[in-house]
Design an enzyme around this catalytic site. Structure first.
Site, short mmCIF file in Angstrom:
data_model
loop_
_atom_site.label_atom_id
_atom_site.label_comp_id
_atom_site.label_asym_id
_atom_site.label_seq_id
_atom_site.Cartn_x
_atom_site.Cartn_y
_atom_site.Cartn_z
N LYS A 33 34.30 -81.68 -9.17
CA LYS A 33 33.69 -81.39 -10.46
C LYS A 33 32.91 -82.59 -11.02
O LYS A 33 31.76 -82.45 -11.44
CB LYS A 33 34.83 -80.99 -11.39
CG LYS A 33 34.45 -80.78 -12.79
CD LYS A 33 35.71 -80.63 -13.62
CE LYS A 33 36.38 -81.99 -13.78
NZ LYS A 33 37.44 -81.95 -14.80
N THR A 34 33.54 -83.75 -10.97
CA THR A 34 32.90 -84.93 -11.52
C THR A 34 31.62 -85.26 -10.74
O THR A 34 30.60 -85.62 -11.30
CB THR A 34 33.84 -86.15 -11.47
OG1 THR A 34 35.09 -85.74 -12.00
CG2 THR A 34 33.31 -87.29 -12.29
N ASP A 224 32.70 -81.16 -20.48
CA ASP A 224 33.70 -81.19 -19.41
C ASP A 224 35.04 -80.71 -19.96
O ASP A 224 35.25 -80.74 -21.16
CB ASP A 224 33.82 -82.64 -18.90
CG ASP A 224 34.56 -82.71 -17.58
OD1 ASP A 224 34.86 -81.64 -17.01
OD2 ASP A 224 34.84 -83.83 -17.12
N GLU A 225 35.94 -80.30 -19.09
CA GLU A 225 37.27 -79.83 -19.49
C GLU A 225 37.16 -78.77 -20.59
O GLU A 225 37.86 -78.81 -21.60
CB GLU A 225 38.14 -80.99 -19.98
CG GLU A 225 38.24 -82.17 -19.03
CD GLU A 225 39.15 -81.91 -17.83
OE1 GLU A 225 39.64 -80.77 -17.67
OE2 GLU A 225 39.33 -82.85 -17.04
N GLN A 255 44.03 -75.04 -15.62
CA GLN A 255 44.44 -76.37 -16.01
C GLN A 255 44.40 -76.58 -17.52
O GLN A 255 44.32 -77.71 -18.01
CB GLN A 255 43.57 -77.42 -15.32
CG GLN A 255 43.74 -77.43 -13.81
CD GLN A 255 42.96 -78.55 -13.16
OE1 GLN A 255 43.22 -79.71 -13.38
NE2 GLN A 255 41.98 -78.17 -12.35
N ARG A 608 47.50 -83.14 -8.43
CA ARG A 608 47.06 -84.55 -8.43
C ARG A 608 47.24 -85.16 -7.06
O ARG A 608 46.68 -86.22 -6.76
CB ARG A 608 47.85 -85.40 -9.44
CG ARG A 608 47.71 -85.04 -10.91
CD ARG A 608 46.30 -84.87 -11.35
NE ARG A 608 45.95 -83.45 -11.33
CZ ARG A 608 44.72 -82.99 -11.42
NH1 ARG A 608 43.71 -83.81 -11.54
NH2 ARG A 608 44.48 -81.69 -11.37
#
Length: 760
Positions: A33-34, A224-225, A255, A608
DNA sequence: ATTTATATCTTTTTT
DNA sequence: AGATATAAAT
C-alpha cells in the site's frame, strides 16, 4: 515513468495510474500500500502536478515523514512542498492561519488529554456534580464522540437520543458539562484534539471563501488508513475535494481498530455512495508474509460477519508453522519469550531488531522487559508514557504555553504554584472562578487580584504576572532556544530540578536539558518557515508516541501495543497475553460488545509477521498486585489447527499444580491435547543471578517470602535505588508487606517489596 | 500552605 | 504495584 511502474503488479499499476476522479484502494495487509501511495504521488509530480497542490493525509507523523523521504528519492527536493501529515497536524496548520475568523487567537494553544480531563474535573466541581457518577473518562469520551460526529453543545442539548442515553446512564447533565467545557476551551484560546477537526469543519462551513481557497489549492487529496477515519474527517475530506473530486482513499476494513475513537467503517460504504463514478482497486496479493501466516490470518478474520469480500493470498514460501507458547505465569511467559528470542537470534543469525513483541495493554510490557533484561537482550518500548507526557516536560511546556497564550487555563493551573510561590490550590481556584464568573480571562483576573484576594497572595500573584510579562519580552526578542533557556532559568524550574539530587531528580533535570536541545534543533531547522516558540508548541502538542524517531544504527527488540504496530512489519512477531478478558479485552466485551473489533486487532497483530509468528498466554497473571487465574483466549480456539505447531512448554510447567489443572481445561481442544505427554523429571531451574554483580533477581522474593527480608538489610529498588530496610509491616491477609526504605539522602520511602533486590 | 499518612482505585487501545 | 485522592497533621 517506466521506472515508476517497475516492479508493480497489475492492480498496483492501475492504482498509480488512475489519477483523475475518485479512487478507493482496498489494500489487504502487506499488499504494498505504501509503495502504491508513494509511487502515485511521484507519478503525479512527474506528470507536472505541482507538489503544492497535493495533500496526503496519513495516520502518524512518522508515516508522513517516511513517505516524504521515499518520494524525495524519486522526484528530488520538490517533495518538500507536499502537504503531508496527520489530519490533526495539517489542519492545526491551516487553523493557525485562519483562527481569527472563528474567534480564536492565532496563537491558540492545544489541550492534550490530561488538560481536557483536568478541565472537566474543574467543571464537575463547579457544577457540584459527583465525580463518582460522572467519571471524567466517560464524560470526556461522550464529549469527544459528539465532536467527532459534528454535534455542537446546543445540538447535543436538543438531541433526544443523546439525552435519553445520558438519562439512562444516570448522567443527565452531560450536555451542560459539554457546553461549559466548549465555552471554557474557547475562552482559554485553546483547542483540544477533537477541536482541531471540529473547528476546521466549522471554519469550512461558515466561510465558503476559505474553503474555496483550499479547494483550489489541493488539486489532489489522498487519505491513508481510511478505515480509521471518523465522521469529521470524512466531512473534511469530502468538502476539500468537492470541486475536483480527485480524491483517493486507501484502506482495509479488516484492519479497522479505532472505533473507540469514533472511527467508522461506514465511511468506506459512504464513500461509494458519494461518488457514483468511483473506481475501486483491490490489492490482494500479500508480499510480506509466509503462506502459513497469511492463511492463519485469514482463518482469524473469517470469523467476522461484517466485512468486504476480499481474498488475500501470497506466492511467498510456505514458511514455519505458527508457534503456541503456554506459560504458568506472566513472568514465565516473559522468560519463555525472551528465551525463544535468544535462541532464535543465535540459531538463525538474526538481529534483535528482527523481533517484535506485541501486546494488548501497555501494562504487559513489564514482565517482558524484566525477562529480556535478564538475558541482556536490548529492547525498546514504543509508546506508554512519552517524553512529552513527563511532568517536568509538561511543566516547562506549560510555561511556554502560558507566555504565548495568557488565557490558557490549564497551563496556568500547572505553573501558578510551581515552583512554589505561596499560591495554593484554593487561591488558584479562586482566580479561575473569578475569571469565569466575571467573564474575563485569567490574565485579566490576575491584574485585578487585589480586589478579591488578601494582600499576601496579591503580592505573589503580581510577581507572577511580572514574571510572565518578562517572558513575553524574551520570546519577542530572542530565538526559540534562547528564550526557552531563559524561561527555564528564570521560572525557577531549572533550579528546582537541579536541587533534587535523587536518581529521579537527576533524570528529570536531564530530561529538561533534552527538551531544550529539541527546541534548539527546532530553532535551527532552516527547512521550517516558522521557527517560533508558538510553532514549536503546535508541533509538539501533536507528536504522538508512534512518532518516536528511529534511533538508526541501534539494534533492539521492539515492544509495543498492537494499536501502535499498525503499518509496521517484523520478521519475527510474538503476540503475548492471548488470554480471555485480556485479549479480547474485558472492557470491550462488556461495554461495547464489539468482539469483531478485537478480532480485527488480532488480525492486525498476526499480519505484522513476515517469517515467524509466535502466540503466547499465561495461566496466571498479576493484576493490581494480585495473582489471578486466566483462561486462554477464544481467539486461539478459532485458529485453523493445520497451521499450528504443538505448544511449547517450559520444564517448570510440568511440576506446577496449576499447570495440571489448567491443562485439563483444554480437554476438548485438539490443539492442546498433543501436549499432555509425560516429561522427564528435572529440577526446576533456580532464578538466574543477574549479570556480573552480586544482585539477586527480584524473582527470589515471592510476596509470601516476607521472612527473607530483614530489618537492616541493604536493598536495591529498580526505581528508587539503594537503601536500607528500616521496618517491615505485614498487613495480614493481604500477603503484602510494606517496608520503610531509607535512602542515602536520608529520605524515607514506603514501598512494597516485590521489586526489591537484596544486596549480599 | 504544605507535608505526611491513609484510603481507594486502577480495567483497553491513542490522535 | 503503583498512582492518585482524601484526610490529618504540621
Amino acid at each position: 515513468m517506466e521506472n515508476l511502474l517497475a516492479g508493480l503488479n497489475e492492480p498496483q499499476k492501475e492504482a498509480v495510474l488512475h489519477t483523475e476522479g475518485p479512487l478507493m484502494i482496498i489494500a489487504g495487509a502487506g499488499s504494498g500500500k505504501t509503495k502504491v501511495l508513494t509511487h502515485r504521488i511521484a507519478h503525479l509530480m512527474s506528470k507536472g502536478v505541482d507538489s503544492f497542490n497535493i495533500l496526503s493525509l496519513t495516520f502518524t507523523n512518522k508515516a508522513a515523514k517516511e513517505m516524504r523521504m521515499r518520494i524525495e528519492k524519486v522526484v528530488g527536493t520538490d517533495a518538500r512542498n507536499l502537504w503531508m501529515g496527520t489530519f490533526h497536524s495539517v489542519f492545526a496548520r491551516i487553523l493557525r492561519s485562519e483562527a481569527d475568523k472563528i474567534g480564536y487567537p492565532t496563537s491558540f494553544t492545544v489541550y492534550d488529554t490530561d488538560d481536557s480531563k483536568s478541565l472537566i474535573k474543574s467543571i464537575l466541581s463547579e457544577l457540584q456534580l459527583d465525580d463518582k457518577v460522572y467519571k471524567v473518562n466517560s464524560v470526556l469520551s461522550r464529549i469527544s464522540s459528539a465532536k467527532n460526529r459534528l454535534i455542537s453543545p446546543n445540538e447535543y442539548a436538543q438531541n433526544p437520543i443523546l439525552l435519553t442515553d445520558d438519562e439512562a446512564s444516570m448522567k443527565p447533565k452531560i450536555h451542560e458539562i459539554y457546553k461549559k467545557y466548549a465555552d471554557r476551551c474557547f475562552k482559554a484560546g485553546c483547542m483540544d484534539f477533537d477541536d482541531l477537526l471540529f473547528q476546521t469543519c466549522k471554519l469550512f462551513s461558515l466561510f465558503p471563501d476559505v474553503l474555496n481557497k483550499y479547494q483550489r489549492k489541493f488539486h489532489y487529496v489522498m487519505v491513508d488508513e481510511y478505515q480509521d477515519t471518523n465522521y469529521v474527517q470524512y466531512m473534511i475530506t469530502k468538502m476539500l475535494s468537492h470541486e475536483r473530486k480527485n480524491i483517493c482513499v486507501v484502506g482495509d476494513d479488516a484492519q479497522s481498530i479505532y472505533a473507540f475513537r469514533g472511527a467508522d467503517i461506514s465511511n468506506i460504504f459512504n464513500f461509494e455512495k458519494d461518488y457514483p463514478n468511483l473506481h475501486i482497486v483491490k490489492l490482494e496479493q500479500n508480499y510480506r508474509s509466509t503462506q502459513n501466516i497469511v492463511k492463519i490470518a485469514n482463518s482469524v478474520i473469517k470469523h467476522n460477519k461484517e466485512q468486504l469480500r476480499k481474498d488475500v493470498w501470497t506466492s511467498n514460501e510456505e514458511g514455519n508453522l505458527i508457534e503456541l507458547v503456554k506459560a504458568t505465569s506472566d513472568n514465565e511467559e516473559g522468560r519463555l519469550v525472551a528465551q525463544s528470542i535468544f535462541e532464535e537470534k543465535n540459531h538463525n543469525q538474526q538481529k534483535s531488531s528482527d523481533f517484535c513483541i506485541l501486546y494488548r495493554t501497555n501494562a504487559q510490557s513489564r514482565s517482558m522487559e524484566e525477562a529480556l533484561r535478564r538475558l541482556s537482550i536490548p529492547y525498546k518500548i514504543i509508546g506508554g508514557l512519552s517524553f512529552y507526557q513527563r511532568k517536568e516536560i509538561k511543566d516547562m511546556i506549560a510555561y511556554l504555553r502560558y507566555t504565548v497564550n495568557h488565557s490558557d487555563e490549564e497551563a496556568f493551573k500547572r505553573i501558578i504554584n510551581y515552583p512554589k510561590r505561596g499560591i495554593g490550590e484554593t487561591s488558584a481556584t479562586k482566580i479561575v472562578v473569578t475569571a469565569v464568573d466575571n467573564n474575563v480571562t485569567i490574565w485579566d483576573a490576575m491584574l485585578n487580584v487585589s480586589s478579591f484576594m488578601p494582600g499576601r497572595v496579591t503580592v505573589a500573584v503580581n510577581e507572577f504576572v511580572d514574571l510572565v510579562r518578562g517572558f513575553e519580552l524574551v520570546i519577542a526578542s530572542k530565538d526559540a532556544f534562547e528564550a526557552a533557556k531563559q524561561i527555564a532559568k528564570e521560572s525557577g524550574i531549572l533550579k528546582d530540578l537541579y536541587d533534587d539530587k535523587t536518581v529521579e531528580g537527576l533524570a528529570r533535570y536531564q530530561n529538561l536539558q533534552e527538551l531544550l536541545n529539541a527546541i534548539k534543533e527546532f530553532s535551527e531547522d532552516t527547512e521550517k518557515e516558522d521557527r517560533s516558540i508558538s510553532a514549536f508548541l503546535q508541533e509538539v502538542s501533536l507528536i504522538s508516541t508512534a512518532d518516536t524517531k528511529d534511533a538508526n544504527g541501534t539494534d533492539y527488540v521492539t515492544m509495543m501495543t498492537i494499536h501502535m504496530a499498525k503499518g509496521l512489519e517484523f520478521k519475527n512477531v510474538y503476540i503475548v497475553g492471548m488470554e480471555e478478558n485480556l485479549f479480547p479485552s474485558q472492557m470491550m466485551l462488556q461495554s461495547r460488545a464489539d468482539l469483531e473489533e478485537e478480532r480485527r486487532l488480532f488480525y492486525v497483530a498476526v499480519t505484522r509477521a513476515e517469517k515467524k509468528l509466535t502466540l503466547s498466554y499465561a495461566l496466571q497473571r498479576y493484576k493490581f498486585g494480585r495473582l489471578e487465574n486466566c483462561e486462554p483466549s477464544r481467539f486461539l480456539q478459532e485458529l485453523d489447527a493445520r497451521f499450528l505447531k504443538a505448544p511449547k512448554k517450559s520444564n517448570q510447567d510440568m511440576f506446577s499444580d496449576d499447570f495440571m489443572t489448567a491443562t485439563s481445561k483444554f480437554g476438548g481442544n485438539n490443539l492442546m491435547k498433543q501436549n499432555s505427554v509425560n516429561f522427564p523429571k528435572k529440577e526446576a531451574p533456580k532464578s538466574q543471578v543477574v549479570t556480573t554483580t552480586n544482585h539477586v533477581a527480584s524473582e527470589s522474593f515471592k510476596p509470601s517470602d516476607t521472612s527473607k527480608l530483614e530489618v537492616g538489610m541493604k536493598v536495591e529498588h529498580p526505581k528508587f535505588g539503594f537503601g536500607n530496610v528500616l521496618k517491615i509491616e505485614t498487613n495480614g491477609s493481604e500477603r503484602k508487606a510494606t517496608i520503610f526504605f531509607q535512602k542515602a539522602d536520608e529520605k524515607t520511602l514506603l514501598l512494597s517489596f516485590a521489586k526489591l533486590m537484596i544486596i549480599e
